[in-house]
Motif scaffolding. Structure first.
Motif, PDB file in Angstrom:
ATOM      1  N   MET A   1      12.357  -1.645  11.801  1.00 40.33           N
ATOM      2  CA  MET A   1      12.192  -1.074  10.468  1.00 40.33           C
ATOM      3  C   MET A   1      11.640  -2.157   9.555  1.00 40.33           C
ATOM      4  O   MET A   1      12.008  -3.313   9.682  1.00 40.33           O
ATOM      5  CB  MET A   1      13.547  -0.577   9.956  1.00 40.33           C
ATOM      6  N   ARG A   2      10.765  -1.771   8.628  1.00 41.70           N
ATOM      7  CA  ARG A   2      10.059  -2.717   7.757  1.00 41.70           C
ATOM      8  C   ARG A   2       9.258  -3.734   8.570  1.00 41.70           C
ATOM      9  O   ARG A   2       9.127  -4.887   8.170  1.00 41.70           O
ATOM     10  CB  ARG A   2      11.035  -3.471   6.832  1.00 41.70           C
TER      11      ARG A   2
ATOM     12  N   ARG B   1       6.379  -7.842   3.906  1.00 44.42           N
ATOM     13  CA  ARG B   1       6.025  -9.151   3.341  1.00 44.42           C
ATOM     14  C   ARG B   1       6.415 -10.348   4.182  1.00 44.42           C
ATOM     15  O   ARG B   1       5.986 -11.453   3.898  1.00 44.42           O
ATOM     16  CB  ARG B   1       6.645  -9.276   1.947  1.00 44.42           C
TER      17      ARG B   1
ATOM     18  N   PHE C   1       0.126  -9.193   6.682  1.00 40.34           N
ATOM     19  CA  PHE C   1       0.383  -8.147   5.688  1.00 40.34           C
ATOM     20  C   PHE C   1       0.151  -8.698   4.285  1.00 40.34           C
ATOM     21  O   PHE C   1      -0.495  -8.061   3.450  1.00 40.34           O
ATOM     22  CB  PHE C   1       1.821  -7.631   5.827  1.00 40.34           C
TER      23      PHE C   1
ATOM     24  N   ARG D   1      -2.350  -7.317   1.454  1.00 39.24           N
ATOM     25  CA  ARG D   1      -1.801  -6.830   0.186  1.00 39.24           C
ATOM     26  C   ARG D   1      -2.452  -7.575  -0.986  1.00 39.24           C
ATOM     27  O   ARG D   1      -2.708  -6.975  -2.040  1.00 39.24           O
ATOM     28  CB  ARG D   1      -0.282  -7.041   0.201  1.00 39.24           C
TER      29      ARG D   1
ATOM     30  N   PHE E   1       2.006  -2.333  -5.626  1.00 42.20           N
ATOM     31  CA  PHE E   1       2.526  -1.685  -4.426  1.00 42.20           C
ATOM     32  C   PHE E   1       1.980  -0.268  -4.226  1.00 42.20           C
ATOM     33  O   PHE E   1       1.524   0.096  -3.145  1.00 42.20           O
ATOM     34  CB  PHE E   1       4.067  -1.640  -4.444  1.00 42.20           C
TER      35      PHE E   1
ATOM     36  N   PHE F   1       2.673   3.191   6.848  1.00 43.44           N
ATOM     37  CA  PHE F   1       3.023   2.463   5.628  1.00 43.44           C
ATOM     38  C   PHE F   1       2.913   3.331   4.377  1.00 43.44           C
ATOM     39  O   PHE F   1       1.819   3.733   3.977  1.00 43.44           O
ATOM     40  CB  PHE F   1       2.146   1.214   5.477  1.00 43.44           C
TER      41      PHE F   1
ATOM     42  N   ASP G   1       6.146   4.736   1.122  1.00 39.35           N
ATOM     43  CA  ASP G   1       7.524   4.476   0.705  1.00 39.35           C
ATOM     44  C   ASP G   1       8.262   5.801   0.587  1.00 39.35           C
ATOM     45  O   ASP G   1       7.636   6.860   0.469  1.00 39.35           O
ATOM     46  CB  ASP G   1       7.546   3.731  -0.641  1.00 39.35           C
TER      47      ASP G   1
ATOM     48  N   PRO H   1      10.037  -5.964  -9.439  1.00 38.57           N
ATOM     49  CA  PRO H   1      10.335  -7.004  -8.466  1.00 38.57           C
ATOM     50  C   PRO H   1      11.824  -7.165  -8.114  1.00 38.57           C
ATOM     51  O   PRO H   1      12.169  -7.238  -6.952  1.00 38.57           O
ATOM     52  CB  PRO H   1       9.796  -8.276  -9.128  1.00 38.57           C
TER      53      PRO H   1
ATOM     54  N   GLY I   1      13.314  -2.829  -7.283  1.00 39.63           N
ATOM     55  CA  GLY I   1      12.745  -1.829  -6.386  1.00 39.63           C
ATOM     56  C   GLY I   1      12.062  -0.740  -7.189  1.00 39.63           C
ATOM     57  O   GLY I   1      11.720  -0.945  -8.360  1.00 39.63           O
TER      58      GLY I   1
ATOM     59  N   PHE J   1       8.322   8.938   8.149  1.00 41.24           N
ATOM     60  CA  PHE J   1       9.701   8.934   7.649  1.00 41.24           C
ATOM     61  C   PHE J   1       9.782   9.625   6.301  1.00 41.24           C
ATOM     62  O   PHE J   1       8.769   9.923   5.669  1.00 41.24           O
ATOM     63  CB  PHE J   1      10.213   7.492   7.511  1.00 41.24           C
TER      64      PHE J   1
ATOM     65  N   THR K   1      19.570   9.657  -0.890  1.00 40.55           N
ATOM     66  CA  THR K   1      19.002   8.335  -1.194  1.00 40.55           C
ATOM     67  C   THR K   1      17.771   8.462  -2.088  1.00 40.55           C
ATOM     68  O   THR K   1      17.604   7.682  -3.031  1.00 40.55           O
ATOM     69  CB  THR K   1      18.690   7.581   0.118  1.00 40.55           C
TER      70      THR K   1
ATOM     71  N   TYR L   1      16.949   7.216  -6.549  1.00 44.86           N
ATOM     72  CA  TYR L   1      15.769   6.641  -7.219  1.00 44.86           C
ATOM     73  C   TYR L   1      15.223   7.594  -8.264  1.00 44.86           C
ATOM     74  O   TYR L   1      14.771   7.178  -9.327  1.00 44.86           O
ATOM     75  CB  TYR L   1      14.693   6.262  -6.193  1.00 44.86           C
TER      76      TYR L   1
ATOM     77  N   TRP M   1      21.625   4.701   1.310  1.00 46.94           N
ATOM     78  CA  TRP M   1      22.807   4.404   0.472  1.00 46.94           C
ATOM     79  C   TRP M   1      23.966   5.368   0.717  1.00 46.94           C
ATOM     80  O   TRP M   1      25.011   5.260   0.085  1.00 46.94           O
ATOM     81  CB  TRP M   1      22.431   4.376  -1.007  1.00 46.94           C
TER      82      TRP M   1
HETATM   83  O1  CP3 Z   1       9.250   0.223   7.702  1.00 45.04           O
HETATM   84  C1  CP3 Z   1       8.057   0.063   7.405  1.00 45.04           C
HETATM   85  O2  CP3 Z   1       7.422  -0.952   7.785  1.00 45.04           O
HETATM   86  C2  CP3 Z   1       7.320   1.191   6.713  1.00 45.04           C
HETATM   87  C3  CP3 Z   1       7.249   1.161   5.303  1.00 45.04           C
HETATM   88  C4  CP3 Z   1       8.477   1.392   4.430  1.00 45.04           C
HETATM   89  C5  CP3 Z   1       8.516   0.953   3.099  1.00 45.04           C
HETATM   90  N1  CP3 Z   1       9.642   1.443   2.511  1.00 45.04           N
HETATM   91  C6  CP3 Z   1       7.484   0.154   2.435  1.00 45.04           C
HETATM   92  C7  CP3 Z   1       7.966  -0.708   1.348  1.00 45.04           C
HETATM   93  C8  CP3 Z   1       9.656   2.115   4.658  1.00 45.04           C
HETATM   94  C9  CP3 Z   1      10.155   2.781   5.930  1.00 45.04           C
HETATM   95  C10 CP3 Z   1      10.380   2.150   3.423  1.00 45.04           C
HETATM   96  C11 CP3 Z   1      11.641   2.903   3.255  1.00 45.04           C
HETATM   97  C12 CP3 Z   1      12.437   2.686   2.043  1.00 45.04           C
HETATM   98  N2  CP3 Z   1      12.030   2.453   0.756  1.00 45.04           N
HETATM   99  C13 CP3 Z   1      13.841   2.776   2.016  1.00 45.04           C
HETATM  100  C14 CP3 Z   1      14.705   3.077   3.205  1.00 45.04           C
HETATM  101  C15 CP3 Z   1      14.843   1.895   4.080  1.00 45.04           C
HETATM  102  C16 CP3 Z   1      15.832   0.877   3.605  1.00 45.04           C
HETATM  103  O3  CP3 Z   1      15.389  -0.225   3.263  1.00 45.04           O
HETATM  104  O4  CP3 Z   1      17.019   1.193   3.611  1.00 45.04           O
HETATM  105  C17 CP3 Z   1      14.284   2.536   0.709  1.00 45.04           C
HETATM  106  C18 CP3 Z   1      15.711   2.508   0.228  1.00 45.04           C
HETATM  107  C19 CP3 Z   1      13.108   2.346  -0.075  1.00 45.04           C
HETATM  108  C20 CP3 Z   1      13.049   2.105  -1.537  1.00 45.04           C
HETATM  109  C21 CP3 Z   1      12.393   0.822  -1.792  1.00 45.04           C
HETATM  110  N3  CP3 Z   1      11.014   0.643  -1.726  1.00 45.04           N
HETATM  111  C22 CP3 Z   1      12.964  -0.418  -2.168  1.00 45.04           C
HETATM  112  C23 CP3 Z   1      14.450  -0.661  -2.350  1.00 45.04           C
HETATM  113  C24 CP3 Z   1      11.916  -1.322  -2.317  1.00 45.04           C
HETATM  114  C25 CP3 Z   1      11.992  -2.747  -2.776  1.00 45.04           C
HETATM  115  C26 CP3 Z   1      12.401  -3.604  -1.628  1.00 45.04           C
HETATM  116  C27 CP3 Z   1      12.175  -5.062  -1.861  1.00 45.04           C
HETATM  117  O5  CP3 Z   1      12.534  -5.792  -0.946  1.00 45.04           O
HETATM  118  O6  CP3 Z   1      11.595  -5.455  -2.895  1.00 45.04           O
HETATM  119  C28 CP3 Z   1      10.719  -0.643  -2.014  1.00 45.04           C
HETATM  120  C29 CP3 Z   1       9.356  -1.176  -1.989  1.00 45.04           C
HETATM  121  C30 CP3 Z   1       8.784  -1.328  -0.624  1.00 45.04           C
HETATM  122  N4  CP3 Z   1       8.525  -0.273   0.177  1.00 45.04           N
HETATM  123  C31 CP3 Z   1       8.404  -2.518   0.049  1.00 45.04           C
HETATM  124  C32 CP3 Z   1       7.871  -2.140   1.273  1.00 45.04           C
HETATM  125  C33 CP3 Z   1       7.275  -3.032   2.316  1.00 45.04           C
HETATM  126  C34 CP3 Z   1       8.517  -3.928  -0.490  1.00 45.04           C
HETATM  127  C35 CP3 Z   1       7.716  -4.102  -1.713  1.00 45.04           C
HETATM  128  C36 CP3 Z   1       6.438  -4.867  -1.595  1.00 45.04           C
HETATM  129  O7  CP3 Z   1       5.766  -4.904  -0.532  1.00 45.04           O
HETATM  130  O8  CP3 Z   1       6.084  -5.440  -2.633  1.00 45.04           O
END
Ligand code: CP3
Length: 334
Positions: free
Chosen positions: A25-26, A30, A35, A39, A44, A72, A74, A90, A93, A141, A147, A151, A205
């Motif tokens: 996952m993820r 970053r 990636f 980016r 975002f 990819f 969100d 930042p 989220g 997904f 959850t 948001y 959550w």
């Molecule tokens: O898994 C992957 O590689 C696919 C992409 C993906 C993203 N978000 C891209 C993203 C997936 C599967 C998600 C799911 C997601 N988003 C969840 C469920 C998974 C988990 O973490 O429990 C949740 C709760 C979110 C909401 C969300 N989006 C948050 C809390 C954040 C900030 C996170 C942080 O570390 O800053 C995001 C933004 C986000 N979505 C990022 C990514 C790669 C990071 C922000 C960035 O790249 O600047």
């Protein structure tokens, strides 16, 4: 290769496989220098809503030898298609420009958004599939209603404030969850029709809910979504304490955190497939030998069948690429 025949799909369905498939996952994020280069400091949502860039981001982990790609975007991408705009802050989220405050705000959201509203995701899926080898499935997904709603009301994982909203605005809250569930069903069906091999429902959550709350605000919607969408499904609840409820959600695959023992879960639910559950922190603080040992221990606990190797939850932004490489290599080459 015929559709549905990838190692990942065969393992998910519980077939005997030559080795356990691996992804994380993820995995597109970053922590990966490729990636970050792609980016290039872009906003975002501007980045994730550009199908070509989103496809290229999705493909980044291929070079490590993973057995599945996750598209990819969100979880908030669907809330945007329902009519709410978001920005990424930042430290916090995703934050909505206009959080849901009451029933009138919920009424304005689309219960069945026009697929045109998430055209960028469908297009990214087409581009990603075209560039992915035939034996590598593309996963999609959605956030589970609970959850995603955290948001939509502008609170995220601040569970006490979410609970206060649930109690003060029960009509708005319930309607929000129901609408989001309908939109999620449409969204996942469209992506499966476009060739996604499987989908993961993230109720990140919901692990913080009390059992009675979990039943109403999480479990009921998991059952509805898995029942109505069908297909190859994965349920993820971050540190989800109630594994027996998760096992009864209707998902074919259950993502397991580190609080549960994989070998025990395999024994208790022999008909399910489990995904996990190497501690993601080991890719931040460990070394190659520790990663290899932890991965081998996890593979042994899984018993080689009905197991998809993964982490307990998403990769940390400080995860080290060479340790992700060790993780994947241990699964693919032993
Ligand atoms: O898994 C992957 O590689 C696919 C992409 C993906 C993203 N978000 C891209 C993203 C997936 C599967 C998600 C799911 C997601 N988003 C969840 C469920 C998974 C988990 O973490 O429990 C949740 C709760 C979110 C909401 C969300 N989006 C948050 C809390 C954040 C900030 C996170 C942080 O570390 O800053 C995001 C933004 C986000 N979505 C990022 C990514 C790669 C990071 C922000 C960035 O790249 O600047």
């Amino acid at each position: 290769m015929a559709l549905g025949e990838s190692l990942f799909e065969r393992a998910a369905r519980g077939e005997v496989v030559e080795r356990v498939p691996v992804w994380a996952m993820r995995q597109a994020g970053r922590w990966d220098p490729a990636f970050r280069e792609l980016r290039a400091g872009r906003d975002f949502y501007e980045f994730s809503e550009n199908p070509e860039l989103a496809a290229r981001a999705s493909l980044c982990p291929l070079r490590f030898g993973v057995d599945a790609i996750i598209l990819f975007y969100d979880i908030t991408t669907l809330a945007i298609a329902m009519g709410q705009s978001f920005r990424l802050e930042p430290q916090r989220g995703p934050v909505p420009d206009r959080p849901i405050r009451g029933i009138d705000d919920v009424r304005r959201l689309a219960e069945h958004p026009d697929p045109e509203a998430y055209r960028a995701v469908l297009e990214a899926l087409r581009l990603t599939r075209r560039a992915t080898p035939a034996n590598i499935p593309v996963l999609v997904f959605a956030g589970a209603p609970f959850t995603l709603a955290t948001y939509q009301v502008g609170l995220g994982k601040r569970i006490d404030e979410v609970r206060a909203f649930m109690q003060d605005q029960p009509a708005a809250w319930n309607s929000l969850l129901e609408k989001t569930a309908s939109a999620t069903i449409d969204f996942l069906r469209s992506l499966l029709a476009e060739g996604a091999a499987a989908y993961q429902l993230f109720d990140s959550w919901a692990g913080d809910l009390r059992p009675d709350e979990y039943e109403r605000h999480a479990q009921a919607f998991h059952e509805q979504i898995f029942g109505e969408v069908g297909g190859l499904s994965i349920l993820f609840v971050k540190d989800g304490p109630n594994l027996s409820r998760m096992a009864q959600s209707g998902a074919r695959v259950i993502s397991l955190g580190t609080r549960h023992d994989l070998a025990e879960a395999r024994r208790l639910w022999p008909g399910l497939t489990f995904q996990g559950n190497v501690d993601h922190q080991i890719l931040v603080h460990g070394d190659a030998a520790k990663v290899t040992a932890a991965t081998k221990a996890c593979l042994a606990a899984g018993g080689g069948r009905r197991h998809i190797l993964n982490l307990d939850h998403g990769m940390d932004r400080a995860a080290r690429p060479e340790l992700f490489e060790a993780f994947v290599n241990t699964a693919t080459t032993g």
